[in-house]
Design a protein around this motif. Structure first.
Motif, PDB file in Angstrom:
ATOM      1  N   GLU A 288       0.858  -1.191   0.000  1.00 16.38           N
ATOM      2  CA  GLU A 288       0.000   0.000   0.000  1.00 16.38           C
ATOM      3  C   GLU A 288       0.891   1.237   0.000  1.00 16.38           C
ATOM      4  O   GLU A 288       1.740   1.404   0.867  1.00 16.38           O
ATOM      5  N   THR A 289       0.736   2.115  -0.967  1.00 13.79           N
ATOM      6  CA  THR A 289       1.637   3.257  -1.115  1.00 13.79           C
ATOM      7  C   THR A 289       1.307   4.385  -0.126  1.00 13.79           C
ATOM      8  O   THR A 289       0.162   4.541   0.306  1.00 13.79           O
ATOM      9  N   PHE A 290       2.330   5.145   0.206  1.00 12.11           N
ATOM     10  CA  PHE A 290       2.181   6.306   1.081  1.00 12.11           C
ATOM     11  C   PHE A 290       3.269   7.316   0.732  1.00 12.11           C
ATOM     12  O   PHE A 290       4.253   6.978   0.052  1.00 12.11           O
ATOM     13  N   ASN A 291       3.105   8.541   1.176  1.00 11.13           N
ATOM     14  CA  ASN A 291       4.090   9.589   0.920  1.00 11.13           C
ATOM     15  C   ASN A 291       5.198   9.553   1.960  1.00 11.13           C
ATOM     16  O   ASN A 291       4.929   9.429   3.166  1.00 11.13           O
ATOM     17  N   LEU A 292       6.427   9.687   1.499  1.00  7.76           N
ATOM     18  CA  LEU A 292       7.605   9.688   2.369  1.00  7.76           C
ATOM     19  C   LEU A 292       8.441  10.916   2.033  1.00  7.76           C
ATOM     20  O   LEU A 292       8.987  11.027   0.932  1.00  7.76           O
ATOM     21  N   GLU A 293       8.563  11.841   2.999  1.00  8.53           N
ATOM     22  CA  GLU A 293       9.290  13.092   2.775  1.00  8.53           C
ATOM     23  C   GLU A 293      10.713  12.989   3.303  1.00  8.53           C
ATOM     24  O   GLU A 293      10.943  12.588   4.446  1.00  8.53           O
ATOM     25  N   ILE A 294      11.687  13.358   2.472  1.00  9.41           N
ATOM     26  CA  ILE A 294      13.083  13.374   2.902  1.00  9.41           C
ATOM     27  C   ILE A 294      13.404  14.745   3.505  1.00  9.41           C
ATOM     28  O   ILE A 294      12.612  15.682   3.387  1.00  9.41           O
ATOM     29  N   PRO A 295      14.555  14.901   4.184  1.00  6.09           N
ATOM     30  CA  PRO A 295      14.843  16.150   4.905  1.00  6.09           C
ATOM     31  C   PRO A 295      14.829  17.420   4.054  1.00  6.09           C
ATOM     32  O   PRO A 295      14.611  18.509   4.584  1.00  6.09           O
ATOM     33  N   THR A 296      15.056  17.304   2.761  1.00 10.08           N
ATOM     34  CA  THR A 296      15.054  18.492   1.909  1.00 10.08           C
ATOM     35  C   THR A 296      13.647  18.950   1.550  1.00 10.08           C
ATOM     36  O   THR A 296      13.473  19.994   0.939  1.00 10.08           O
ATOM     37  N   GLY A 297      12.634  18.162   1.911  1.00 10.91           N
ATOM     38  CA  GLY A 297      11.251  18.508   1.606  1.00 10.91           C
ATOM     39  C   GLY A 297      10.697  17.778   0.393  1.00 10.91           C
ATOM     40  O   GLY A 297       9.491  17.822   0.137  1.00 10.91           O
ATOM     41  N   GLU A 298      11.563  17.094  -0.353  1.00  5.41           N
ATOM     42  CA  GLU A 298      11.097  16.328  -1.505  1.00  5.41           C
ATOM     43  C   GLU A 298      10.302  15.118  -1.022  1.00  5.41           C
ATOM     44  O   GLU A 298      10.663  14.473  -0.024  1.00  5.41           O
ATOM     45  N   VAL A 299       9.216  14.798  -1.721  1.00  7.58           N
ATOM     46  CA  VAL A 299       8.326  13.715  -1.302  1.00  7.58           C
ATOM     47  C   VAL A 299       8.387  12.567  -2.303  1.00  7.58           C
ATOM     48  O   VAL A 299       8.235  12.771  -3.516  1.00  7.58           O
ATOM     49  N   PHE A 300       8.615  11.346  -1.786  1.00  7.77           N
ATOM     50  CA  PHE A 300       8.641  10.145  -2.609  1.00  7.77           C
ATOM     51  C   PHE A 300       7.369   9.331  -2.374  1.00  7.77           C
ATOM     52  O   PHE A 300       6.766   9.399  -1.303  1.00  7.77           O
ATOM     53  N   GLU A 301       6.997   8.534  -3.367  1.00  5.30           N
ATOM     54  CA  GLU A 301       5.973   7.514  -3.160  1.00  5.30           C
ATOM     55  C   GLU A 301       6.679   6.268  -2.641  1.00  5.30           C
ATOM     56  O   GLU A 301       7.669   5.823  -3.224  1.00  5.30           O
ATOM     57  N   ALA A 302       6.200   5.708  -1.529  1.00  7.43           N
ATOM     58  CA  ALA A 302       6.884   4.588  -0.900  1.00  7.43           C
ATOM     59  C   ALA A 302       5.905   3.486  -0.519  1.00  7.43           C
ATOM     60  O   ALA A 302       4.680   3.678  -0.548  1.00  7.43           O
ATOM     61  N   LYS A 303       6.467   2.332  -0.146  1.00  8.27           N
ATOM     62  CA  LYS A 303       5.660   1.212   0.341  1.00  8.27           C
ATOM     63  C   LYS A 303       6.564   0.223   1.057  1.00  8.27           C
ATOM     64  O   LYS A 303       7.792   0.236   0.883  1.00  8.27           O
ATOM     65  N   VAL A 304       5.961  -0.632   1.880  1.00 11.99           N
ATOM     66  CA  VAL A 304       6.676  -1.771   2.443  1.00 11.99           C
ATOM     67  C   VAL A 304       6.336  -2.971   1.576  1.00 11.99           C
ATOM     68  O   VAL A 304       5.199  -3.126   1.125  1.00 11.99           O
ATOM     69  N   CYS A 305       7.338  -3.819   1.326  1.00 13.13           N
ATOM     70  CA  CYS A 305       7.124  -4.924   0.392  1.00 13.13           C
ATOM     71  C   CYS A 305       8.056  -6.081   0.708  1.00 13.13           C
ATOM     72  O   CYS A 305       8.744  -6.076   1.737  1.00 13.13           O
ATOM     73  N   GLN A 306       8.076  -7.078  -0.163  1.00 15.11           N
ATOM     74  CA  GLN A 306       8.847  -8.315  -0.052  1.00 15.11           C
ATOM     75  C   GLN A 306       8.297  -9.202   1.072  1.00 15.11           C
ATOM     76  O   GLN A 306       7.372  -8.846   1.792  1.00 15.11           O
ATOM     77  N   ASP A 307       8.885 -10.404   1.213  1.00 19.70           N
ATOM     78  CA  ASP A 307       8.427 -11.363   2.210  1.00 19.70           C
ATOM     79  C   ASP A 307       8.497 -10.770   3.611  1.00 19.70           C
ATOM     80  O   ASP A 307       9.491 -10.124   3.978  1.00 19.70           O
ATOM     81  N   ASN A 308       7.443 -10.993   4.380  1.00 19.39           N
ATOM     82  CA  ASN A 308       7.357 -10.495   5.762  1.00 19.39           C
ATOM     83  C   ASN A 308       7.442  -8.970   5.835  1.00 19.39           C
ATOM     84  O   ASN A 308       7.814  -8.416   6.874  1.00 19.39           O
TER      85      ASN A 308
END
Length: 375
Positions: A288-308
């Motif tokens: 399930e995707t969510f927004n992940l902001e790095i310290p510079t303010g740029e926002v990535f699309e992220a998710k948790v994945c793979q086994d477990n």
């Protein structure tokens, strides 16, 4: 730029007022006529007053980011016109530093100190830097700014050593290094034109507190960090035979794994199974995707994945590697991330925070932060 005391006065701000208010209740902690201000309180007051980004949580070279100016914040007692204060710790590099003595040690300290400053510049997009000092004397505070220079390695001189420490200069500042604590100190000179803030310490601060809280005119804190609820810490390494190591073919070096052809920017941040067991609701469901902001303010699309759900990745995955491998660690394509590289820069973990809207942020954390997270 103008001194922060002057900026505060010109804008009818709250910085000097808050410093004065905290100093006035010094009687809660000490009977001295010298105002007491905890360094964390001083950092928080500065950031609140000037709307600066508080960097103290990540424990990088700077304590605050004020409009892309890296700020080192220091508060200390000074009965003379100077004080020698801690500016860096090298605990993770203590075994390496023991191999050097004299000028070679001074040169190595300069290298490591400058690496830490350069790291903070890259992570937070810092363009310039300075120290803001709050020196405490009897019934007054002295406020001033001074340089936050890298150590001028080419001009290191006047190297002296004894059984406990090493001293050296670089043409700009005087430094000393404590062997047993692996700590670097710098001498700060208080200028004659430092801003003076008179302080009258309240005789009975306890009565003041009783009056304050009896009125019920206050709000309870709602945005504090709570482990597993709105923040976690993730390690960038594994442990084998009690020794840390960075996986050669997974995690930060996933691009180096065998099997199918892999993109040079393929990486992930490992999520230990204990995180999911103890805090199963921190992350969204797998994939399930969510927004992940790095310290510079740029926002990535992220998710948790793979086994477990063992991996935190971004889409595109290259976004994470461009930030963490190329910009932060400054690794070339095809160069392995190692625990030695992390130790040199002084971090081996990341902190993930989230708010009530399930917006996530990531930042680097100093060496051993993951171990301390569980204590």
């Amino acid at each position: 730029m103008k001194p922060f005391a002057e900026i505060d006065i010109e804008n009818d701000g709250n910085y000097l007022k808050l410093l004065s208010a905290v100093s006035k209740i010094s009687g809660l902690f000490s009977e001295s006529a010298v105002p007491f201000i905890n360094y964390r309180v001083a950092e928080n007051i500065f950031c609140k007053s000037f709307k600066a980004n508080n960097l103290s949580r990540s424990d990088t070279a700077f304590d605050a980011d004020f409009n892309s100016i890296g700020i080192g914040l220091k508060t200390f007692i000074s009965k003379t016109n100077s004080s020698t204060e801690k500016v860096a710790e090298f605990n993770s590099l203590s075994r390496d530093l023991k191999n050097y003595r004299g000028k070679e040690l001074a040169l190595k300290l300069g290298e490591y100190r400058n690496e830490r400053i350069n790291l903070a510049n890259r992570v937070y997009n810092i363009k310039s830097s300075l120290y803001h000092i709050v020196a405490r004397r009897e019934k007054e505070l002295l406020l001033f700014e001074t340089d936050y220079n890298r150590i001028d390695i080419a001009n290191i001189s006047s190297v002296k050593s004894n059984k406990a420490s090493l001293q050296f200069e670089d043409g700009h500042n005087f430094y000393s290094f404590n062997y047993s604590k692996s700590t670097l100190f710098r001498k700060f000179i208080i200028p004659e034109n430092a801003f003076k803030l008179p302080i009258d310490i309240i005789e009975d601060p306890y009565s003041l507190l009783l009056d304050l809280f009896s009125s019920n005119q206050y709000k309870s804190a709602t945005d504090k960090l709570v482990k597993g609820e709105n923040y976690i810490v993730l390690p960038l390494y594994g442990i084998k035979k009690k020794e840390k190591f960075v996986f050669e073919k997974s995690g930060l070096n996933q691009w180096n794994a065998g099997g199918r052809k892999r993109d040079i920017g393929e990486i992930y941040i490992p999520i230990p199974i204990d995180i999911h067991k103890e805090f199963p609701n921190f992350f969204p469901e797998r994939d399930e995707t969510f927004n992940l902001e790095i310290p510079t303010g740029e926002v990535f699309e992220a998710k948790v994945c793979q086994d477990n759900s063992k991996a935190l990745m971004t889409n595109p995955n290259k976004a994470l590697s461009d930030w963490l491998l190329r910009k932060v660690l400054q690794l070339k394509e095809g160069e392995l991330a190692t625990i030695e590289k992390l130790d040199k820069l002084g971090f081996d973990s990341v902190i993930i925070t989230k708010n009530e809207r399930f917006e996530f942020k990531i930042d680097i954390m100093k060496t051993d932060s993951y171990n301390k997270f569980w204590k």
